[in-house]
Design a protein around this motif. Structure first.
Motif, PDB file in Angstrom:
ATOM      1  N   UNK A 265      78.130  49.494  17.093  1.00 19.19           N
ATOM      2  CA  UNK A 265      78.711  49.508  18.749  1.00 19.19           C
ATOM      3  C   UNK A 265      78.173  48.354  18.847  1.00 19.19           C
ATOM      4  N   UNK A 266      77.307  47.636  18.166  1.00 21.32           N
ATOM      5  CA  UNK A 266      77.218  45.852  19.434  1.00 21.32           C
ATOM      6  C   UNK A 266      78.343  45.758  19.080  1.00 21.32           C
ATOM      7  N   UNK A 267      78.994  45.693  17.670  1.00 15.33           N
ATOM      8  CA  UNK A 267      80.435  44.468  17.058  1.00 15.33           C
ATOM      9  C   UNK A 267      81.140  45.739  17.676  1.00 15.33           C
ATOM     10  N   UNK A 268      81.356  46.963  18.168  1.00 16.41           N
ATOM     11  CA  UNK A 268      82.602  46.683  18.585  1.00 16.41           C
ATOM     12  C   UNK A 268      82.778  45.922  20.291  1.00 16.41           C
ATOM     13  N   UNK A 269      81.467  46.441  20.879  1.00 14.94           N
ATOM     14  CA  UNK A 269      81.444  45.738  22.229  1.00 14.94           C
ATOM     15  C   UNK A 269      82.112  44.041  22.184  1.00 14.94           C
ATOM     16  N   UNK A 270      80.822  43.784  21.326  1.00 14.23           N
ATOM     17  CA  UNK A 270      81.295  41.950  21.155  1.00 14.23           C
ATOM     18  C   UNK A 270      83.063  41.869  21.056  1.00 14.23           C
ATOM     19  N   UNK A 271      83.885  42.628  20.603  1.00 10.65           N
ATOM     20  CA  UNK A 271      84.961  42.285  20.145  1.00 10.65           C
ATOM     21  C   UNK A 271      85.788  43.068  21.144  1.00 10.65           C
ATOM     22  N   UNK A 276      89.601  41.148  25.690  1.00 11.74           N
ATOM     23  CA  UNK A 276      89.516  42.191  27.269  1.00 11.74           C
ATOM     24  C   UNK A 276      90.441  42.425  27.669  1.00 11.74           C
ATOM     25  N   UNK A 277      91.634  41.390  27.670  1.00  9.92           N
ATOM     26  CA  UNK A 277      93.117  40.779  28.325  1.00  9.92           C
ATOM     27  C   UNK A 277      94.046  41.991  27.675  1.00  9.92           C
ATOM     28  N   UNK A 279      94.899  45.338  26.659  1.00  8.97           N
ATOM     29  CA  UNK A 279      94.722  46.461  26.797  1.00  8.97           C
ATOM     30  C   UNK A 279      94.395  47.337  25.708  1.00  8.97           C
ATOM     31  N   UNK A 280      95.415  47.229  24.781  1.00  9.98           N
ATOM     32  CA  UNK A 280      95.963  47.958  23.702  1.00  9.98           C
ATOM     33  C   UNK A 280      95.056  47.981  22.850  1.00  9.98           C
ATOM     34  N   UNK A 281      94.136  46.853  22.790  1.00  8.00           N
ATOM     35  CA  UNK A 281      92.927  46.559  21.629  1.00  8.00           C
ATOM     36  C   UNK A 281      91.738  47.363  21.515  1.00  8.00           C
ATOM     37  N   UNK A 282      91.495  47.206  23.438  1.00  3.28           N
ATOM     38  CA  UNK A 282      90.631  47.790  24.157  1.00  3.28           C
ATOM     39  C   UNK A 282      90.541  49.160  23.676  1.00  3.28           C
ATOM     40  N   UNK A 283      92.180  49.749  24.248  1.00  6.04           N
ATOM     41  CA  UNK A 283      92.048  51.207  23.962  1.00  6.04           C
ATOM     42  C   UNK A 283      91.607  51.497  22.403  1.00  6.04           C
ATOM     43  N   UNK A 284      91.997  50.206  21.147  1.00  2.00           N
ATOM     44  CA  UNK A 284      91.720  51.309  20.048  1.00  2.00           C
ATOM     45  C   UNK A 284      90.461  50.957  20.041  1.00  2.00           C
ATOM     46  N   UNK A 285      89.606  49.570  20.724  1.00  3.02           N
ATOM     47  CA  UNK A 285      88.107  49.619  19.613  1.00  3.02           C
ATOM     48  C   UNK A 285      87.364  50.351  19.702  1.00  3.02           C
ATOM     49  N   UNK A 286      87.879  50.899  21.652  1.00  2.38           N
ATOM     50  CA  UNK A 286      86.617  52.002  22.268  1.00  2.38           C
ATOM     51  C   UNK A 286      87.007  53.566  21.678  1.00  2.38           C
TER      52      UNK A 286
END
Lengths: 441, 226
Positions: A265-271, A276-277, A279-286
């Motif tokens: 979780x912490x790893x993902x949050x850091x990523x 954060x700019x 969007x696609x990779x934020x969605x993917x990570x989440x």
């Protein structure tokens, strides 16, 4: 311990493994007490099984040995004290028919033997000694069985929660009370027996039995006083031990959660913060993190190489990760994995990839159903769609890796689409797919 | 609802649904309030179970948006406290995901449907409207779960055929729902009206809530949802 007649005879290496044991490893043939076919404690039945003799022979032998100053009883109790109960590997057997009748006969015989002996020799010195040793053995046996670590593990309650609860609370109240009663009873038996034997062989010669008894009573009183004095201390020590155990279990669980939170979780949050700019990779990570947390919380893990549903979920997860889309996966039923099922999963994955590449939407629906005769998979998107008449030209992926693959394995693929209406790929595979496809080729 | 349609046949499209929010995250309540403001009237909100029970009794909303996971018993506690006294209030469960683990308990306790918290404002407003009209809101995953739980197995005896089995039509509708079809598309595919689709889904919801099928009760018992 004065009695050690019971070490199991060494097993010749060519002897077959007992039927109860798992066949994977060499298992020495062990001597157990029989759980189901017993008359008294299962010693005779267990011995008979081990020696491959008829049970009745062993039983009669025990009774016959009573002639030698009650040696039969002594031996029996000795065996009983040292032998463990056979582990329950097979379902409960019924007692062999006639066991009860046999028991009555044997007991009558034993009574006869003892009476006969008394008639001839009287209650002689040797008989008393044997009786006392028997008493010691009985007491030792009771305590020995109580302290047996197997005992705790024997009762069947495999659920993790109840195991945890048991570990925290200890045994139930009733079990604990019996434990105490048996311990005390066994201890008393041993004390009486030893004092008796000492009285017998005491060098002082003419010890008065009532003196010994009096001494015993005073020692018991002293012991009781000691226990009363120490009880609060003992109680506190046990309480602390229990608390410590609870704390250790909690700590272990906490450490497990912490490790997972930290590693994932912490790893993902850091990523997510770093990207954060995008969007696609934020969605993917989440999405990936959600999936793994959910698996961690709920799923009984199934291997994608073995089960159809697990394989589909893995394929969907891969596509989600690779293309930053959401695949709404719904699987009804499940099936064993095999070559054709693997092909169906591969075709599904290809259909998902196509939807992710071409449909220009964020969500794709994947529905799979395992029925008795067929497996069906539907991949649907609400994207741009395409003209079916152009499919042959620009959709080689569809032709080769979906339709062709399904046909090779005896299944079918249908693609329905129209510009602006989205696309739906329907894949079906008969569940006897392997045989069918081989017959065709 | 009948008196409303009788009184305001003209202004019915204008009538805005009264919605009450229950969620222990103030941020989330504020977000939903802002998003839904264009479609419905948010008449109140609560962050705890007792607050919600008191507030809903007082505000008499049409629809309550109910968070699944909250301290002190979560959405279920609210449902159980209000179900008998406020039968006219409809409940729509909001969950972080539509996994069956999260929501079957609420459905069995009386919620008429559920949506995930990632839903778009338009879809949420649509779900609220559907629930207010006494229809059910099923996601593909819930449809799949129901198909699984009601799968016809010859070896399982059926106690109450009316409640414990799905009709073929209901099965077809659920299958299409699970495949990601909207009600409109289902109606087209099966040559029936949207209203009929809604009726089928409502019937399935009733069965899901009332049935004592072995799979359902065992499933719920395993997860301590009974």
């Amino acid at each position: 311990m004065t009695i050690e007649p019971t070490a199991a005879p060494p097993r010749p290496p060519d002897q077959p493994v007992p039927p109860a044991g798992p066949p994977l490893a060499y298992q020495p043939r062990r001597l157990y007490r029989d759980r189901d076919g017993r008359v008294v404690a299962g010693v005779a039945a267990g011995l008979a099984e081990h020696l491959r003799l008829p049970t009745v022979v062993v039983r009669v032998a025990f009774v016959a040995l009573l002639v030698a100053n009650g040696l039969g009883a002594l031996l029996y109790i000795g065996f009983w004290a040292v032998l463990p109960v056979a582990p329950r590997t097979t379902p409960r057997r019924r007692r062999p028919p006639g066991t009860t009748l046999q028991a009555i006969g044997l007991f009558a015989l034993a009574a006869g033997v003892i009476l006969l002996q008394l008639q001839f020799t009287g209650f002689g010195l040797d008989a008393t000694l044997v009786g006392l040793i028997t008493l010691v053995a009985l007491g030792a046996g009771i305590i020995w069985h109580q302290a047996d670590p197997q005992r705790r593990r024997r009762d069947p309650a495999p659920a993790a929660t109840s195991a945890l609860r048991r570990a925290v609370e200890g045994e139930t109240e009733g079990v604990r009370r019996w434990f105490l009663v048996r311990m005390l009873g066994g201890g008393l038996l041993i004390i009486f027996g030893i004092i008796g034997i000492l009285g017998f062989f005491a060098p002082v010669g003419n010890v008065n039995l009532s003196d010994v008894l009096l001494g015993l009573i005073f020692s018991l009183l002293a012991l009781a006083g000691l226990v009363l004095t120490l009880a609060p201390l003992l109680n506190r020590v046990f309480g602390q031990l229990r608390e410590e155990r609870v704390a250790r279990i909690r700590e272990q669980e906490r450490a497990e959660v912490a490790a997972m939170v930290h590693d994932q979780v912490l790893h993902t949050l850091a990523l997510i913060q770093r990207s954060s700019s995008d969007q696609a990779s934020v969605v993917r990570l989440a999405r990936g993190q959600e999936r793994s947390l959910r698996n961690w919380l709920y799923k009984p893990s199934a291997s994608p190489t073995e089960r159809f549903a697990a394989a589909l979920e893995q394929a969907a997860a891969e596509v989600e990760d690779a293309f930053a889309i959401t695949v709404e996966t719904v699987v009804v039923g499940d099936a064993e994995n095999n070559d054709s099922v693997a092909a169906l999963v591969a075709a599904t994955r290809e259909a998902l990839v196509n939807a992710a590449r071409h449909a220009k939407v964020g969500t794709v629906s994947l529905y799979a159903e395992a029925e008795e005769e067929t497996l069906s998979v539907y991949v649907r998107d609400r994207g741009v769609g395409f003209d079916m008449s152009t499919m042959d030209d620009d959709r080689h992926g569809v032709r080769g890796s979906i339709i062709g693959r399904m046909r090779r394995h005896g299944g079918q693929a249908q693609v329905r689409s129209a510009p602006g209406e989205g696309t739906e790929v329907e894949l079906t595979l008969p569940r006897t797919g392997v045989a069918a496809s081989e017959g065709r080729q | 609802m009948s008196e409303v349609s009788a009184v305001s046949a003209v202004s019915e499209p204008e009538r805005r649904l009264r919605v009450y929010l229950v969620d222990d995250h103030a941020m989330f309540r504020a977000g939903v309030r802002a998003e839904l403001g264009n479609f419905v009237d948010v008449v109140g909100e609560a962050g705890t179970v007792p607050e919600a029970v008191a507030g809903i009794t007082q505000a008499q909303p049409d629809v309550v948006l109910l968070d699944v996971h909250m301290p002190e018993g979560g959405g279920r506690a609210v449902l159980e406290a209000l179900r008998r006294t406020q039968p006219q209030v409809k409940f729509l469960a909001l969950s972080v995901s539509d996994a069956a683990e999260d929501v079957i308990g609420l459905i069995r306790a009386g919620a008429r449907g559920y949506v995930t918290k990632t839903i778009s404002p338009e879809q949420l407003a649509d779900a609220v409207r559907r629930v207010a009209e006494d229809d059910a809101v099923f996601s593909p995953r819930l449809a799949g779960f129901v198909l699984d739980a009601f799968a016809s197995r010859p070896d399982v005896p059926v106690a109450d055929p009316e409640l414990d089995q799905l009709t073929n039509r209901e099965r077809e509708v659920l299958r299409l729902l699970a495949r990601g079809y909207a009600y409109k598309e289902i109606a087209k595919e099966l040559y029936i009206s949207i209203k009929t689709v809604e009726t089928h889904v409502s019937n399935v919801l009733r069965k899901l809530q009332m049935s004592n099928r072995y799979e359902l009760s065992r499933w719920a018992a395993d997860r301590r949802l009974v």
